[in-house]
Design a protein around this motif. Structure first.
Motif, PDB file in Angstrom:
ATOM      1  N   THR A 225       0.859  -1.169   0.000  1.00 52.72           N
ATOM      2  CA  THR A 225       0.000   0.000   0.000  1.00 52.72           C
ATOM      3  C   THR A 225       0.903   1.230   0.000  1.00 52.72           C
ATOM      4  O   THR A 225       2.086   1.146   0.336  1.00 52.72           O
ATOM      5  CB  THR A 225      -0.901   0.033   1.244  1.00 52.72           C
ATOM      6  OG1 THR A 225      -0.078   0.016   2.405  1.00 52.72           O
ATOM      7  CG2 THR A 225      -1.833  -1.163   1.274  1.00 52.72           C
ATOM      8  N   LEU A 226       0.321   2.351  -0.345  1.00 49.02           N
ATOM      9  CA  LEU A 226       1.113   3.570  -0.451  1.00 49.02           C
ATOM     10  C   LEU A 226       1.805   3.899   0.874  1.00 49.02           C
ATOM     11  O   LEU A 226       2.954   4.333   0.914  1.00 49.02           O
ATOM     12  CB  LEU A 226       0.201   4.723  -0.874  1.00 49.02           C
ATOM     13  CG  LEU A 226       0.896   5.958  -1.412  1.00 49.02           C
ATOM     14  CD1 LEU A 226       1.772   5.623  -2.581  1.00 49.02           C
ATOM     15  CD2 LEU A 226      -0.120   7.010  -1.808  1.00 49.02           C
ATOM     16  N   MET A 227       1.061   3.658   1.964  1.00 54.26           N
ATOM     17  CA  MET A 227       1.597   3.947   3.295  1.00 54.26           C
ATOM     18  C   MET A 227       2.914   3.200   3.527  1.00 54.26           C
ATOM     19  O   MET A 227       3.875   3.760   4.045  1.00 54.26           O
ATOM     20  CB  MET A 227       0.547   3.492   4.315  1.00 54.26           C
ATOM     21  CG  MET A 227       0.674   4.048   5.681  1.00 54.26           C
ATOM     22  SD  MET A 227       0.611   5.822   5.671  1.00 54.26           S
ATOM     23  CE  MET A 227       2.098   6.147   6.549  1.00 54.26           C
ATOM     24  N   VAL A 228       2.941   1.933   3.164  1.00 54.40           N
ATOM     25  CA  VAL A 228       4.143   1.127   3.393  1.00 54.40           C
ATOM     26  C   VAL A 228       5.292   1.651   2.533  1.00 54.40           C
ATOM     27  O   VAL A 228       6.398   1.865   3.019  1.00 54.40           O
ATOM     28  CB  VAL A 228       3.859  -0.358   3.093  1.00 54.40           C
ATOM     29  CG1 VAL A 228       5.131  -1.167   3.138  1.00 54.40           C
ATOM     30  CG2 VAL A 228       2.858  -0.907   4.089  1.00 54.40           C
ATOM     31  N   SER A 229       4.999   1.888   1.267  1.00 56.28           N
ATOM     32  CA  SER A 229       6.055   2.360   0.368  1.00 56.28           C
ATOM     33  C   SER A 229       6.651   3.668   0.859  1.00 56.28           C
ATOM     34  O   SER A 229       7.863   3.834   0.889  1.00 56.28           O
ATOM     35  CB  SER A 229       5.497   2.577  -1.035  1.00 56.28           C
ATOM     36  OG  SER A 229       5.374   1.354  -1.684  1.00 56.28           O
ATOM     37  N   VAL A 230       5.765   4.585   1.233  1.00 54.99           N
ATOM     38  CA  VAL A 230       6.255   5.899   1.657  1.00 54.99           C
ATOM     39  C   VAL A 230       7.004   5.800   2.976  1.00 54.99           C
ATOM     40  O   VAL A 230       8.051   6.414   3.164  1.00 54.99           O
ATOM     41  CB  VAL A 230       5.090   6.899   1.748  1.00 54.99           C
ATOM     42  CG1 VAL A 230       5.508   8.140   2.509  1.00 54.99           C
ATOM     43  CG2 VAL A 230       4.613   7.268   0.366  1.00 54.99           C
ATOM     44  N   SER A 231       6.492   4.982   3.882  1.00 46.61           N
ATOM     45  CA  SER A 231       7.153   4.890   5.180  1.00 46.61           C
ATOM     46  C   SER A 231       8.529   4.259   5.051  1.00 46.61           C
ATOM     47  O   SER A 231       9.379   4.418   5.908  1.00 46.61           O
ATOM     48  CB  SER A 231       6.307   4.084   6.153  1.00 46.61           C
ATOM     49  OG  SER A 231       6.319   2.743   5.764  1.00 46.61           O
ATOM     50  N   MET A 232       8.742   3.536   3.963  1.00 44.43           N
ATOM     51  CA  MET A 232      10.061   2.928   3.780  1.00 44.43           C
ATOM     52  C   MET A 232      11.083   3.930   3.263  1.00 44.43           C
ATOM     53  O   MET A 232      12.269   3.659   3.290  1.00 44.43           O
ATOM     54  CB  MET A 232       9.953   1.781   2.798  1.00 44.43           C
ATOM     55  CG  MET A 232       9.452   0.541   3.463  1.00 44.43           C
ATOM     56  SD  MET A 232       9.831  -0.840   2.432  1.00 44.43           S
ATOM     57  CE  MET A 232       9.224  -2.156   3.445  1.00 44.43           C
ATOM     58  N   LEU A 233      10.616   5.038   2.759  1.00 44.90           N
ATOM     59  CA  LEU A 233      11.568   6.025   2.221  1.00 44.90           C
ATOM     60  C   LEU A 233      12.613   6.428   3.245  1.00 44.90           C
ATOM     61  O   LEU A 233      13.801   6.384   2.957  1.00 44.90           O
ATOM     62  CB  LEU A 233      10.826   7.258   1.718  1.00 44.90           C
ATOM     63  CG  LEU A 233      10.045   7.114   0.415  1.00 44.90           C
ATOM     64  CD1 LEU A 233       9.260   8.382   0.130  1.00 44.90           C
ATOM     65  CD2 LEU A 233      10.979   6.824  -0.737  1.00 44.90           C
TER      66      LEU A 233
END
Lengths: 279, 442, 289
Positions: A225-233
């Motif tokens: 989900t977008l949340m996971v991708s962004v939080s991995m930044l």
């Protein structure tokens, strides 16, 4: 003090206080979006953060290179919307049963539901994963939807609201030969619309922002989900993503949820009208 | 009957084809993909891997998945293992020494000894040191990066301090004092981080191995409390900090970069990976930076310890693509032309890359090229030079991850000014004994 | 038995999905967690039964007592802050003199929409010691810089502020929906009787919101004891602001001490069940249920 000056004063206090509160609510979000348009290398600390010299979209461009935004966005939308619709349906059904039916064991069951609110499912994350694997849902978006199709807290909230539905309406429908599910669908749901709408907007946002479970169940970036991708930044080892790009990511996560919320708001407004009619 | 004879014919045809085109037949793999878990931004790697793998097997793709930490990767594999989900496991995972130890312990990695031994002499010394357990090699090296000293030459020039004095830690301390004095406290020698990074970069990967410090003795007992090396390493950090030479701010956050760009921070004693962070985040001091080998403790005399990362092949009971991956790994490691082209591409995209581990690739002039960020000094060459005279890394046990958390908590309280370093070391000792007791030595 | 079930099949049927999901996705994992809490287990080797040893370790574990104290503080401060603020905002939003109601409603709800992970990153920057905006404001007002996240004494404050900031809108909305359901007649009658605005609030609004406030308190309790993202991202020195949930997570997933992590999880459940039991006993005694 005359009635009039008192009214004016009251108006002033109400608006003044709310303006201060709104400022506190909006500030961090504005701050974030301002920074996301700043060039890498421009100062973003202290008051400098608020001065924007040459606004740029470069951070967003970079973001699109780093993560598959569209796929992730779609995944987030799917889990949030399907998750919310299913949870509304099952929670309101159960809430209705607790609010308007008299059946053996009702109170015991209801206390039981409340007690289960106290158990965070995250506590059993490891066994939960094993179960998910058994039912074949690891790395599937359904893993985020199915376990929470009916939640104790949703049942509790909707039940509290449905307690106020007059028994007489339900009884008269029953006498008219309406089926039990028909009563739920044609009478209970329309009356409970305001509660359903507010619960929906809260659920859809909570699902959108969900972080713990997607991180546990989803395995590849096309399923994230977008949340996971962004939080991995920013958290990933060996990453050096500049803050401007990270904040572009968080802005991109937050903007759709604001839009989602605004859409829900329009529903809620019409819902409130319906709710007022019954009064 | 008909079917049987058909398959016989087919078999003959296939074996004929195989004998005529031996190379092609060897490389025939079923359609599919190789799944790789990696930290950092592995999709930049795909730019190399995808064309590379298609040269060996056009019908197989590479898919990389970014994991937050190597630990998170081990955790995912452990969960799959627990759930019996071998199919869900990645084919390959990038790990460090602790991760390798954990997975070898669970029998989840394939033994690479037979593959590695014949090609070992093509690579830099000690390339698989951290991946060797009981004489067996469990992983293939991806990068071996030294601890180095980055310094802002403009600051040293301005205050007339000779960077060469930082060859030893005594000189490093002296340089810090001079800079502080001559700038009226404006310039700090370096940073200290209030979170876990101080232990990781100053401690475990930096001063501790260079001071020959130990957490455990050879039987796995906790010795950090009375260890002389620990006293030397952490005592030195204490000296720097108590003299006010370290700017307290969080690593990898804008305030640190801004302070650095404003010329407040003169040096970074840290792993070579920091190069990418500096290049990405600094603008005002571009061209001012230089790199030299890490200072040494005169008592010990060895330079910075290298940090190695490895690719490990997961033992998932399906070795369809193992050979293919090995081909690809070898291609990435030793194909000078392709590797250099990829690095150029990374430079253009601002992507991450590190020095190769193959001696042949390293000897290519490309790896001596000057870097404008370092005022014409070749960072690539400096990185390679930094591997000279390395300190051995600290002994790693399966318990070291937890130990890091325990030790870091005490360091963090020290940085917060809530205990002295002596108290911090005593507390580390106490807590390690209470929670872990004894580590399992490899 | 069958007869009762058949007669009341509809409500049972309506509740059944919940019960089934609960059984599979909550009860079974919870029981398994209780079992694991008595083992030493790193997730890679088979678990080994060690009796009460995990619980004994907890008694000597300063990280555990830190986490309990911190979480307790987040709970109490958070509950007071959130309930107070959300009541205030809801009453303001419900005020008859308010213009552009929709604007205020929407913008005061905004914080809840924002993901805690993202906001954690932002708060961390705002509370940075040297360059954060919060300290900059304090300095420009004549104060001195506060090491928010770098000393144990202050590290809990940004966490609780983020917690309150993010959750208040949620409860504002729920309380507001309760306020909307209170008929104007009550207030009109009270105004005729000459009750002041404050008296009306105490005598009419609060009692009629009773059920809703109770719901809010339970929800805050659960949320506070499950607090994780906030303290994880805004971490202070050592475990100075670690929440119990965070400690459980790091034990299980960072340190691979799944046995100890499970034991912490069991303690978390017991605490939450204990709190709710007390709440219900109190309410039953006062005749509210």
């Amino acid at each position: 003090m005359s009635y009039k000056t008192k009214e004016v004063l009251r108006k002033l206090v109400v608006h003044g206080l709310l303006c201060i509160i709104v400022a506190f609510c909006l500030f961090p979000v504005l701050w974030m979006s301002i920074i996301s348009f700043k060039e890498v290398g421009e100062s973003i600390t202290g008051f400098n953060a608020l001065r924007i010299q040459s606004p740029t979209l470069a951070n967003y461009k970079r973001l699109f290179e780093l993560i598959p935004i569209w796929t992730n966005l779609l995944n987030s939308a799917f889990t949030s919307i399907v998750g919310t619709v299913t949870t509304l349906f099952f929670c309101s059904l159960a809430g209705y049963a607790f609010a308007k039916f008299d059946f053996p064991g009702r109170n015991a069951l209801f206390y039981f539901v409340i007690a289960t609110m106290m158990i965070s499912p995250e506590v059993g994350a490891v066994p939960m994963f094993v179960i998910m694997r058994r039912v074949g849902l690891v790395n599937s978006l359904w893993s985020l939807i199915i376990p929470r199709m009916a939640t104790a807290i949703g049942i509790f909230y909707l039940r509290q609201y449905m307690l106020d539905i007059p028994d007489a309406i339900i009884d008269s429908a029953r006498i008219d030969g309406c089926s039990e599910f028909g009563i739920y669908r044609r009478i209970v749901v329309p009356i409970a619309k305001p509660a359903l709408a507010s619960w929906a907007s809260i659920t859809v946002i909570a699902r959108w922002n969900d972080y713990f479970w997607p991180l546990l169940y989803l395995r590849d970036s096309s399923k994230y989900t977008l949340m996971v991708s962004v939080s991995m930044l920013p958290v990933s080892d060996g990453l050096s993503t500049p803050w401007q790009v990270v904040l572009a990511g968080t802005t991109l996560v937050i903007v759709p949820s604001i839009i989602l919320y605004l859409v829900m708001q329009t529903y809620q407004k019409s819902g409130q009208v319906a709710g007022a009619v019954k009064g | 009957m008909y079917r049987k004879s058909m398959s016989l014919v087919l078999l003959v045809v296939v074996s004929l084809v195989m004998s005529v085109f031996p190379v092609m037949a060897q490389d025939t793999y079923p359609d599919g993909k190789i799944l790789i878990y990696s930290t950092g931004q592995p999709h930049f790697r795909e730019l190399f891997y995808q064309p590379s793998i298609h040269r060996f097997a056009p019908n197989v793709d590479v898919e990389t998945v970014q994991i937050e930490t190597m630990h998170a990767g081990v955790q995912k594999i452990a969960m799959d293992n627990l759930a019996g989900a071998y199919k869900d496991m990645p084919d390959v995972i990038m790990l460090d020494a602790v991760g390798i130890m954990n997975l070898v312990d669970a029998g989840l990695l394939l033994d690479m000894t037979d593959y590695w031994t014949p090609i070992a002499d093509q690579f830099v010394d000690g390339a698989v040191l951290d991946a060797t357990i009981d004489g067996r090699v469990w992983a293939l090296p991806d990068a071996v990066r030294p601890q180095v000293l980055f310094y802002n030459a403009a600051i040293f020039e301005e205050y007339d301090v000779d960077p060469a004095m930082m060859g030893t830690f005594d000189g490093y301390l002296e340089a810090g004092r001079l800079l502080k004095e001559r700038s009226n406290g404006e310039v700090y020698l370096s940073y200290i981080d209030p979170t876990t990074y101080t232990w990781r970069y100053w401690g475990r990967r930096g001063l501790m191995p260079q001071a020959n410090a130990r957490i455990w003795d050879e039987n796995g007992n906790v010795v950090i409390g009375e260890d002389e090396g620990t006293k030397l390493a952490l005592g030195f950090l204490d000296q720097l900090h108590s003299e006010g030479l370290l700017y307290r701010t969080t690593m990898m956050q804008p305030p640190l970069y801004e302070a650095t760009d404003q010329g407040k921070i003169a040096t970074f004693y840290i792993g070579a990976f920091w190069d990418e962070f500096l290049r990405r985040n600094l603008t005002a001091t571009v061209g001012d930076w230089r790199v030299m080998g890490a200072p040494v403790f005169e008592e010990v005399g060895t330079g910075g310890a290298p940090v190695s990362t490895y690719f490990c092949v997961v033992n998932k009971g399906d070795d369809t693509y193992v050979d293919l991956f090995l081909d690809m790994w070898y291609d990435f490691s030793t194909n000078t032309e392709e590797r250099n082209a990829w690095v150029n591409e990374m430079d253009r995209l601002n992507g991450p890359y590190s020095n190769p581990v193959s001696l042949e690739v390293l000897s290519d002039p490309f790896w001596q090229e000057p870097s404008s960020f370092y005022g014409g000094q070749s960072f690539r060459k400096a990185e390679a030079d930094g591997l000279f005279n390395p300190s051995p890394n600290m002994t790693v046990t399966p318990q070291d991850n937890e130990a890091d958390g325990i030790i870091s908590a005490e360091i963090e309280k020290y940085v917060a000014g809530e205990q002295t370093m002596v108290q911090a070391i005593a507390n580390m000792d106490k807590e390690l004994k209470l929670r872990i007791g004894r580590a399992e030595m490899p | 038995m069958w007869e009762t079930l058949r007669k009341h099949r509809h409500p049972y049927l309506f509740i059944a999905p919940y019960l089934i999901l609960f059984l599979v996705f909550q009860l079974v994992p919870t029981i398994a967690t209780v079992y694991y809490s008595f083992t030493e287990w790193n997730g890679l080797r088979p678990p080994r039964w060690i009796g009460w040893r995990n619980y004994q370790l907890m008694m000597n574990d300063y990280m555990f007592s830190n986490a309990i104290q911190n979480t307790f503080r987040y709970w109490i401060v958070g509950a007071i802050g959130i309930m107070g603020l959300s009541l205030l905002i809801a009453v303001l939003l419900n005020s008859k003199v308010l213009r552009s109601k929709q604007f205020f409603k929407t913008s005061t709800f905004l914080p809840y929409v924002c993901a805690s992970v993202a906001m954690g990153l932002i708060f961390r920057m705002l509370f940075e010691e040297h360059a954060g905006l919060v300290n900059e404001v304090i300095v420009s007002l004549g104060g001195s810089r506060i090491p928010w996240l770098t000393t144990s004494a202050y590290a809990w404050i940004p966490v609780v502020i983020l917690f309150i900031w993010r959750l208040t809108p949620w409860f504002t909305m729920i309380i507001l929906s309760g306020l909307l359901n209170i008929s104007d007649e009550y207030y009109e009658a009270a105004t005729v009787d000459g009750a002041s605005g404050w008296q009306q609030f105490l005598r009419i609004t609060l009692p009629l919101l009773n059920n809703i406030l109770f719901f809010c308190f339970i929800t805050i309790t659960v949320d506070a004891w499950r607090l994780f993202n906030e303290s994880h991202i805004l971490s202070g020195p050592g475990t100075s602001n670690t929440s119990l949930f965070e400690l459980m997570y790091t034990s299980a997933f960072t340190n691979f001490k799944l046995g100890y992590g499970s034991a912490l999880g069991v303690v978390l459940i017991v605490i939450l069940l204990g709190i709710s039991l007390i709440q219900f006993m109190v309410r039953r005694r006062t005749g509210e249920i």
